[in-house]
Design an enzyme around this catalytic site. Sequence first.
Site, PDB file in Angstrom:
ATOM      1  N   ALA A  88      43.266 -22.375  25.010  1.00  0.00           N
ATOM      2  CA  ALA A  88      43.752 -21.127  25.626  1.00  0.00           C
ATOM      3  C   ALA A  88      45.198 -20.815  25.259  1.00  0.00           C
ATOM      4  O   ALA A  88      46.071 -21.669  25.307  1.00  0.00           O
ATOM      5  CB  ALA A  88      43.612 -21.157  27.144  1.00  0.00           C
TER       6      ALA A  88
ATOM      7  N   LYS B  29      31.582 -27.864  28.989  1.00  0.00           N
ATOM      8  CA  LYS B  29      32.992 -27.536  29.142  1.00  0.00           C
ATOM      9  C   LYS B  29      33.174 -27.032  30.564  1.00  0.00           C
ATOM     10  O   LYS B  29      32.643 -25.974  30.929  1.00  0.00           O
ATOM     11  CB  LYS B  29      33.442 -26.479  28.136  1.00  0.00           C
ATOM     12  CG  LYS B  29      34.940 -26.167  28.259  1.00  0.00           C
ATOM     13  CD  LYS B  29      35.362 -24.967  27.445  1.00  0.00           C
ATOM     14  CE  LYS B  29      36.835 -24.662  27.721  1.00  0.00           C
ATOM     15  NZ  LYS B  29      37.237 -23.355  27.163  1.00  0.00           N
TER      16      LYS B  29
END
Length: 257
Positions: free
Chosen positions: A185, A98
Amino acid sequence: MNDLLIIAGKKFSSRLFLGTGKFPSGEVMAKAAAASGTEMITVALRRVNLVRPERDILSFLDKARFHLLPNTSGARDAKEAILLARLAREAGLSEWIKLEVIPDPQYLLPDPIETLKAAEALVREGFIVLPYIQADPVLAKRLTDVGCATIMPLAAPIGSNRGIKTREMLEIIIEQATIPVVIDAGLGTPEHAREAMALGADAVLVNTAIATAANPILTAGQFKEAVVMGRGQFISQGKKTEIFAQPSSPLAGVIGQ
């Protein structure tokens, strides 16, 4: 079972990814992971104890059950992100990465230029790259073109729990996507996760909202149900709003029309 998420040829039945930061203990994290039904867990390489594995956060996880996704959290530019990715691979963690490049310590917003630069290099080196980005449709297409496995645009700043504040841009990214879109997020409640999936996201990644909840294990189960519900809504209803730009003035009478 007919609605599997496929990333780089690997199949996932769960569309909820889980971060490992901020949990009160490793035991709680492991129980929350089980309750969430997740199959993909991301962990910052800087939190992995390569010298004393018995003290490592990963020691609490069943590695045969969960697919590990190391992240480059802490990298401030492409050079640092590439170094962290190489360390993860050399440590035998994973070739999946990631990609996070965040130079701003206050708002924690990802750097688009350095992210693209790092992605290009890591893809050339054979990494399976899942980049975390701002909700930028142009950057999403560029990262797709260089060979990233997913796009991971933010809904709101990291850890803010504010929900989907970038909806219009996310709709464009999802409409144009040819690879999975994982909204990452800012999702602070199960309802936020449901909304993200109903938009057409292929998956969501949640950390703070679960890890800092009064009952992380119960909350993880609620997020699991919300993701399934949102995915079902998208499949059954499809998109309802027009995402393309529309001229405010008609084209009739314009020269050349």
